[in-house]
Design a protein around this motif. Sequence first.
Motif, PDB file in Angstrom:
ATOM      1  N   GLN A 120       0.823  -1.485  -0.326  1.00  0.00           N
ATOM      2  CA  GLN A 120      -0.060   0.487  -0.336  1.00  0.00           C
ATOM      3  C   GLN A 120       0.848   1.411  -0.336  1.00  0.00           C
ATOM      4  O   GLN A 120       0.677   2.521  -0.703  1.00  0.00           O
ATOM      5  N   LEU A 121       1.820   1.130   0.671  1.00  0.00           N
ATOM      6  CA  LEU A 121       2.571   2.212   0.702  1.00  0.00           C
ATOM      7  C   LEU A 121       3.449   2.968  -0.621  1.00  0.00           C
ATOM      8  O   LEU A 121       3.538   3.898  -0.871  1.00  0.00           O
ATOM      9  N   GLY A 122       3.805   1.344  -1.052  1.00  0.00           N
ATOM     10  CA  GLY A 122       4.360   1.191  -2.614  1.00  0.00           C
ATOM     11  C   GLY A 122       3.423   2.323  -3.671  1.00  0.00           C
ATOM     12  O   GLY A 122       3.696   3.632  -4.179  1.00  0.00           O
ATOM     13  N   GLN A 123       2.407   2.010  -3.554  1.00  0.00           N
ATOM     14  CA  GLN A 123       1.066   2.206  -4.325  1.00  0.00           C
ATOM     15  C   GLN A 123       0.959   3.714  -4.358  1.00  0.00           C
ATOM     16  O   GLN A 123       1.150   4.197  -4.959  1.00  0.00           O
ATOM     17  N   ALA A 124       0.738   3.867  -2.517  1.00  0.00           N
ATOM     18  CA  ALA A 124       0.830   5.420  -2.660  1.00  0.00           C
ATOM     19  C   ALA A 124       1.893   6.425  -2.941  1.00  0.00           C
ATOM     20  O   ALA A 124       1.326   7.281  -3.745  1.00  0.00           O
TER      21      ALA A 124
END
Length: 519
Positions: free
Chosen positions: A217-221
Amino acid sequence: MEDILRQLSVILRGMWLYRWWGLAAAWIVGPIAAATVYLLPDRYESSARVYVDTQSILKPLMSGLAVQPNVDQQINILSRTLISRPNVEKLIRMADLDLTVKTKEEREVLIAGVTKALEIRVAGRDNLYTLAYTDTDAERAKRVVQSLVSMFVESGLGDKRKDSDTARKFIEEQIKSYEQKLEEAENRLKEFKLRNLATVGSGGRDYFAKMTDASEQLGQARLALREAENARDTLKRQLVGEEPVLLPDNPSSAVLSTVSVPELDGRIETQKKSLDGLLQRFTEQHPDVVGARKMIAQLEAQKVQEIQARKKVAPASGGTSLGSNPVFQQLKMSLAEAEASVASLKARVTEYESRVQTLNAASRMLPQIEAEFAQLNRDYDVNKRNYDQLVSRRESASMAVEMGATSGVADFRLIDPPTVPSKPAAPNRLLLMPAAGLAALLMGAVISFLTSQVRPTFSDMNVLREVTGLAVLGSVSLLSDQDRMRSIRRGKIAFLGCLGALIGLFGAMTVWLMLARMA
């Protein structure tokens, strides 16, 4: 062997010299022994036979459901432990044997006598028991045996009920104890889950899967934030330092390239970068390259349609005022939207970074938390398993008690009830009287032997030579005349007559006792 025979001969000669002493002792002991045997009190034995049936039709039917103790072993132990001091005291009270007891010493003597007179005999392996008691009073002997039979039956049932109640009480106490342990374990487990809810979770998800999800999720954000920043920067370049361009009636592709649509320009820029990366690895005919070019063409066509739509919205006068230019106004609105999107994505990235950092920090304590959780679960599982077993055994014990109340632990059948004996069982005078006569003769022989040892004589020269250790030159013989021979003969006849009279006396008394028993 010859020496032994010679010594035996010397002893017998010495005893013969003092035969009258022995005969006198035998006549003294004999009548006393005979009178003692005759005056011994008669003892009557009353007995009863009891059969214990330990078989029940419910046993095979209830196998595996109810507790089934070894009844045969219990009855066997009961028969061996029935004659104990508490039971003997109870038996004395039941049979009224202590009516004449005044002192504590007399009571102790009575208890010892009753204990010695009681007897329980097992007849083989058929659970057949004989209960017997010997007493000088036949009616009292029957009363004692009858009381003993009642105690035997009541002890078997009473002990079983007492054992069952004790077992159930113990199981109930253990169940209450384990219930308390389970409540404490459940509370500890609940507090642990509440304290480590972020780590353990309520749904039982794996901790490392949560870390992986948070990282993705952090990478996508972050990727979405970069895309939004690129689109915002594009809008800024168009508005800051560049004059906005009014759209002509038929814009060419060169003119279209100077007009910016932030929503589509960011996506077109991203697809072009992705196409550059694909061309470095693949050829023009690769499916990914072909797909990327198609996507760029579609986005550019969509951009043209968007520009045409904005052109229709422009004023029909075509004025040159910048503030009235719809494209300029649209760019400003798009920049504000891009700024808001960037701020929102930054907040999302910050939140995801905080989550990842929290999970990474908690991962150091994860082994300890998992070990504590496993320990709590193990303690709870052990207590729960023991609790379930105790509840099951309580039900089994209750069912066993109900089965015992329905069918009985064992069936006590009185085969031969106690009766009043008509003839005494002891003493056996037919054996004691000859034994008394033999004892009198043995006493006479012992007296003769002891007298010969106290007052020794030399019966021949060899004995004199051995005792003195001196050489014996000769001996003087006694020549007996007719008178002396007759005197010796009369002495022998008198001795044998007295001995025969003693033996005949005991024989006559034995015959008389035999006839009295047969009468």
